[in-house]
Design a protein around this motif. Structure first.
Motif, PDB file in Angstrom:
ATOM      1  N   ASN A 157       0.799  -1.230   0.000  1.00  0.00           N
ATOM      2  CA  ASN A 157       0.000   0.000   0.000  1.00  0.00           C
ATOM      3  C   ASN A 157       0.830   1.279   0.000  1.00  0.00           C
ATOM      4  O   ASN A 157       0.289   2.367   0.138  1.00  0.00           O
ATOM      5  N   THR A 158       2.165   1.164  -0.133  1.00  0.00           N
ATOM      6  CA  THR A 158       2.984   2.389  -0.202  1.00  0.00           C
ATOM      7  C   THR A 158       3.904   2.336  -1.429  1.00  0.00           C
ATOM      8  O   THR A 158       5.125   2.264  -1.292  1.00  0.00           O
ATOM      9  N   PRO A 159       3.291   2.358  -2.630  1.00  0.00           N
ATOM     10  CA  PRO A 159       4.115   2.167  -3.832  1.00  0.00           C
ATOM     11  C   PRO A 159       4.863   3.410  -4.311  1.00  0.00           C
ATOM     12  O   PRO A 159       5.805   3.278  -5.103  1.00  0.00           O
ATOM     13  N   GLU A 160       4.476   4.618  -3.813  1.00  0.00           N
ATOM     14  CA  GLU A 160       5.002   5.849  -4.442  1.00  0.00           C
ATOM     15  C   GLU A 160       6.543   5.920  -4.481  1.00  0.00           C
ATOM     16  O   GLU A 160       7.118   6.169  -5.547  1.00  0.00           O
ATOM     17  N   PRO A 161       7.238   5.701  -3.319  1.00  0.00           N
ATOM     18  CA  PRO A 161       8.706   5.811  -3.404  1.00  0.00           C
ATOM     19  C   PRO A 161       9.301   4.809  -4.404  1.00  0.00           C
ATOM     20  O   PRO A 161      10.258   5.134  -5.116  1.00  0.00           O
ATOM     21  N   ALA A 162       8.703   3.622  -4.483  1.00  0.00           N
ATOM     22  CA  ALA A 162       9.246   2.607  -5.402  1.00  0.00           C
ATOM     23  C   ALA A 162       8.974   3.006  -6.856  1.00  0.00           C
ATOM     24  O   ALA A 162       9.789   2.740  -7.745  1.00  0.00           O
TER      25      ALA A 162
END
Ligand SMILES: Cc1cc2nc3c(=O)[nH]c(=O)nc-3n(C[C@H](O)[C@H](O)[C@H](O)COP(=O)(O)OP(=O)(O)OC[C@H]3O[C@@H](n4cnc5c(N)ncnc54)[C@H](O)[C@@H]3O)c2cc1C
Length: 334
Positions: free
Chosen positions: A49-54
């Motif tokens: 649920n935290t894809p942004e940095p990747a």
């Protein structure tokens, strides 16, 4: 064999469930590097649920595509077994990322990545390649993977003919290429899998250990079957304490209950990389040496002057430890 029309697909498996460390991006770096070498297609498969940095990292690395499978916000992080099942579901979906028997999937080296890669290899009927160090492509286009075994003492060259292939990788470090002109990254959203295996029920217990931990120790005093009993290990703890180190053990010593299993060094135990490894009453089998980094300064104490361990030790002491260690302790105290 991949052709210019159907390039080899190389995927980075990146769970995005919590803040990522630099090493978690290793699969993307290696996927980019390998795709460049074989004119392939590099994509990242992000689950969590935290894809942004990747996604930002994928863009910075010049990945060709990113597939995002979002899990519910605030959901408990998936375990490696569940992540492997989620990746398998993603790859079996009607709109799955394209892949075939030549595809390569990279996970980050470490306990979770290794489990994900091995389980996904089983679920896809692919090949688990283990922790690979480097890749070559020969004149006929066949991919070769290289890995180390027995603590770096043996190099294995694997021919990758019929996969898909699943490997774990370390960071490519400074060899990661600067992004050249590339087409914009293709973004794909996928649906989270409807059913996954249940999480394992876990409970944490205090190990009640007062002695220094083996993890990260700069000096290890390790005992084997030649120590003879648990009382013998007390002498090893005493010596390790004097020297500011930690105690390790061979499998037979663990099996005999002379030391806790968290102290086992070797193929089926821990991999240690101290500056000095003092092996006491240990014969030097490949399974034990597999747990000791090759650069370590190895000192062996064994009463058998033909013991295999002496072939690997920088310093060998042919002695009965029951006589040698008390003398060493006295000398240190003096
Ligand atoms: C799949 C698999 C995984 C394995 N994984 C591991 C692993 O992770 N770690 C591991 O350690 N093993 C592992 N093993 C077991 C391995 O094969 C050996 O059995 C084990 O390493 C031998 O342990 P050792 O050196 O303590 O015992 P031994 O081989 O019995 O050696 C004891 C040594 O002590 C010396 N000795 C005896 N008395 C004295 C004394 N008084 N003073 C000085 N020296 C003395 C003897 O001369 C001898 O060299 C594995 C095996 C398999 C098949």
């Amino acid at each position: 064999m991949p052709t210019p029309e159907t390039p080899r697909h190389i995927y980075a498996l990146v769970p995005v469930q919590e803040e990522l460390a630099a090493s978690d991006y290793a699969p993307m770096e290696q996927a980019r590097l390998l795709a460049d070498r074989c004119n392939g297609h590099a994509a990242a498969l992000l689950i969590g649920n935290t894809p942004e940095p990747a996604i930002q990292r994928a863009e910075a690395l010049g990945m060709d595509a990113v597939w995002v499978c979002a899990t519910a916000p605030g959901a408990r992080p998936l375990e490696p077994r569940q992540l492997a099942a989620a990746y398998a579901a993603l790859l079996r979906a009607p709109d799955a990322p394209p892949h075939d028997g030549s595809s390569v999937f990279f996970a980050a080296a470490g306990r979770a990545g290794e489990e994900i890669a091995a389980r996904l290899a089983a679920l896809l009927a692919g090949k688990a390649m283990g922790r690979c160090e480097s890749w070559d492509i020969d004149a006929t286009g066949i991919l070769h993977a290289h890995r180390m075994a027995f603590g770096g003492r043996l190099q294995i060259d694997m021919e990758c003919r019929e996969g898909p292939f699943l490997a774990v990788v370390h960071s490519a470090g400074s060899t990661v290429p600067a992004v050249r002109d590339r087409s914009p990254i293709a973004m794909h959203q996928c649906r989270a899998p409807e059913s996954l295996p249940p999480a394992y029920p876990t409970a944490y217990t205090d190990r009640n250990e007062t002695h220094a931990s083996l993890d990260g120790a700069r000096l290890v005093v390790s005992g084997g079957r030649g120590i003879g009993d648990a009382q013998g290990f007390e002498a090893l703890y005493g010596l390790a304490e004097r020297l500011g180190g930690a105690v390790g053990a061979s499998l037979p010593a663990i099996d005999a209950g002379w030391a806790p299993v968290a102290r086992q060094v070797g193929q089926s135990g821990k991999y240690v990389s101290p500056e000095i490894y003092l092996a006491v009453g240990i014969s030097g089998t490949p399974q034990h040496l597999a747990g000791i980094a090759p650069h370590v300064r190895l000192i062996a104490i064994n009463r058998d002057d033909e013991a295999e361990i002496f072939k690997h030790a920088q310093i060998g002491i042919v002695a009965d430890w029951k006589e040698f260690l008390p003398a060493l302790a006295r000398a240190l105290d003096a």
